[in-house]
Design a protein around this motif. Structure first.
Motif, PDB file in Angstrom:
ATOM      1  N   LYS A 104      -5.549  -1.821  60.760  1.00  0.00           N
ATOM      2  CA  LYS A 104      -6.459  -1.068  61.625  1.00  0.00           C
ATOM      3  C   LYS A 104      -5.803  -0.820  62.986  1.00  0.00           C
ATOM      4  O   LYS A 104      -5.110  -1.693  63.487  1.00  0.00           O
ATOM      5  N   PRO A 105      -6.040   0.325  63.607  1.00  0.00           N
ATOM      6  CA  PRO A 105      -6.766   1.495  63.089  1.00  0.00           C
ATOM      7  C   PRO A 105      -5.905   2.236  62.069  1.00  0.00           C
ATOM      8  O   PRO A 105      -4.680   2.270  62.179  1.00  0.00           O
ATOM      9  N   PHE A 106      -6.535   2.833  61.086  1.00  0.00           N
ATOM     10  CA  PHE A 106      -5.808   3.513  60.025  1.00  0.00           C
ATOM     11  C   PHE A 106      -6.296   4.950  59.890  1.00  0.00           C
ATOM     12  O   PHE A 106      -7.394   5.299  60.351  1.00  0.00           O
ATOM     13  N   GLU A 107      -5.473   5.773  59.284  1.00  0.00           N
ATOM     14  CA  GLU A 107      -5.864   7.152  58.986  1.00  0.00           C
ATOM     15  C   GLU A 107      -6.704   7.153  57.712  1.00  0.00           C
ATOM     16  O   GLU A 107      -6.257   6.680  56.671  1.00  0.00           O
ATOM     17  N   THR A 108      -7.900   7.663  57.817  1.00  0.00           N
ATOM     18  CA  THR A 108      -8.811   7.644  56.666  1.00  0.00           C
ATOM     19  C   THR A 108      -8.217   8.397  55.482  1.00  0.00           C
ATOM     20  O   THR A 108      -8.359   7.967  54.331  1.00  0.00           O
ATOM     21  N   LYS A 109      -7.528   9.496  55.744  1.00  0.00           N
ATOM     22  CA  LYS A 109      -6.922  10.270  54.651  1.00  0.00           C
ATOM     23  C   LYS A 109      -5.868   9.451  53.918  1.00  0.00           C
ATOM     24  O   LYS A 109      -5.730   9.561  52.700  1.00  0.00           O
ATOM     25  N   GLU A 110      -5.122   8.624  54.669  1.00  0.00           N
ATOM     26  CA  GLU A 110      -4.114   7.782  54.022  1.00  0.00           C
ATOM     27  C   GLU A 110      -4.780   6.730  53.145  1.00  0.00           C
ATOM     28  O   GLU A 110      -4.324   6.445  52.028  1.00  0.00           O
ATOM     29  N   LEU A 111      -5.872   6.152  53.639  1.00  0.00           N
ATOM     30  CA  LEU A 111      -6.590   5.156  52.837  1.00  0.00           C
ATOM     31  C   LEU A 111      -7.119   5.788  51.549  1.00  0.00           C
ATOM     32  O   LEU A 111      -7.007   5.203  50.470  1.00  0.00           O
ATOM     33  N   VAL A 112      -7.671   6.980  51.642  1.00  0.00           N
ATOM     34  CA  VAL A 112      -8.173   7.670  50.449  1.00  0.00           C
ATOM     35  C   VAL A 112      -7.028   7.908  49.467  1.00  0.00           C
ATOM     36  O   VAL A 112      -7.179   7.712  48.250  1.00  0.00           O
ATOM     37  N   ALA A 113      -5.858   8.289  49.993  1.00  0.00           N
ATOM     38  CA  ALA A 113      -4.700   8.518  49.120  1.00  0.00           C
ATOM     39  C   ALA A 113      -4.278   7.234  48.423  1.00  0.00           C
ATOM     40  O   ALA A 113      -3.925   7.234  47.237  1.00  0.00           O
ATOM     41  N   ARG A 114      -4.335   6.124  49.147  1.00  0.00           N
ATOM     42  CA  ARG A 114      -3.966   4.837  48.547  1.00  0.00           C
ATOM     43  C   ARG A 114      -4.989   4.407  47.495  1.00  0.00           C
ATOM     44  O   ARG A 114      -4.626   3.821  46.477  1.00  0.00           O
ATOM     45  N   VAL A 115      -6.246   4.678  47.749  1.00  0.00           N
ATOM     46  CA  VAL A 115      -7.288   4.371  46.768  1.00  0.00           C
ATOM     47  C   VAL A 115      -6.997   5.107  45.462  1.00  0.00           C
ATOM     48  O   VAL A 115      -7.019   4.521  44.375  1.00  0.00           O
ATOM     49  N   LYS A 116      -6.707   6.382  45.579  1.00  0.00           N
ATOM     50  CA  LYS A 116      -6.427   7.186  44.384  1.00  0.00           C
ATOM     51  C   LYS A 116      -5.184   6.668  43.660  1.00  0.00           C
ATOM     52  O   LYS A 116      -5.148   6.605  42.422  1.00  0.00           O
TER      53      LYS A 116
END
Length: 230
Positions: A104-116
């Motif tokens: 944290k703080p993180f880029e939400t788009k990067e987290l979504v990409a990692r989830v996928k």
């Protein structure tokens, strides 16, 4: 949607939970939210959870304890969130069975990409039967249950020890360098210190080596390790 993936967000910061819920829901995921570790474990025990986003710093039961408890009952990928960018923390998270780590703080788009990416890896692993129990001689490794038995007796191993043993058994008689094992089992690139692999191999030998074993984890000097057995 019948194939909609269910993600559990565990964080005591309600703003972060709302933000992640909004972004992930927009990607077509079903989101469950828990603001403490106890509620998170309740969800994992009662619901089908495909992936967990887990904050480290929480009151009463921190993320490390939750991660260890989850790994006893679920193989769902775990992405840890923390405010500390320390290599020791990352190693501790992987040791407890985490699959990824974001600061944290993180880029939400990067987290979504990692989830996928983690969900794809899990699906690919299931398609290749990576959760099917493996055995050699008196040893059985069941990654689906995170359980190892030797001579029909359950052996107390940590999640990452089980994952390492499963990988070596899955690729028996094949030599892997320490760097390769870090990438394949710990799923991070070489940081300049591969001693964590040596430590885990040492623990496996201490807990599992028996004179009657028809297999062994062998050191290939100058290269790395392999599990040798028929």
């Amino acid at each position: 949607m019948p194939d909609e993936k269910r993600i559990l967000v565990v964080d005591d910061d309600e703003n972060i939970c709302r933000l992640l819920k909004m972004y992930l829901a927009n990607e077509g995921f079903q989101i469950l939210v828990a603001n403490d570790g106890s509620k998170a474990l309740e969800y994992v025990e009662k619901e089908k959870i495909d992936l967990i986003i887990l904050d480290v710093m929480m009151p009463v039961m921190d993320g490390w304890d939750v991660c260890r408890a989850v790994r006893k009952i679920s193989t769902a990928p775990i992405i840890m969130l923390t405010a500390r960018d320390m290599l020791e923390d990352k190693l501790q998270g992987f040791e407890y069975g985490a699959d990824d780590y974001m600061v944290k703080p993180f880029e939400t788009k990067e987290l979504v990409a990692r989830v996928k990416a983690r969900l794809r890896e899990k699906q690919d692993g299931e398609e290749s039967d990576s959760r099917t129990p493996l055995s050699v001689g008196n040893l059985v490794v069941d990654l689906g249950r995170y359980q190892v038995t030797l001579n029909d007796q359950v052996v107390d191993l940590k999640p990452k020890e089980i994952q390492l043993l499963h990988f070596l058994l899955q690729h028996r008689n094949t030599v892997f360098s320490r760097e390769q094992l870090l990438e394949k089992v710990w799923q991070y690139s070489y940081y300049g210190d591969t001693r964590t692999v040596d430590v885990h191999v040492k623990r496996l030998r201490e807990k599992l080596e028996k004179p009657e074993n028809a297999w062994q984890i062998k050191t290939v000097w100058g290269v790395g390790y392999k599990l040798e057995g028929e």
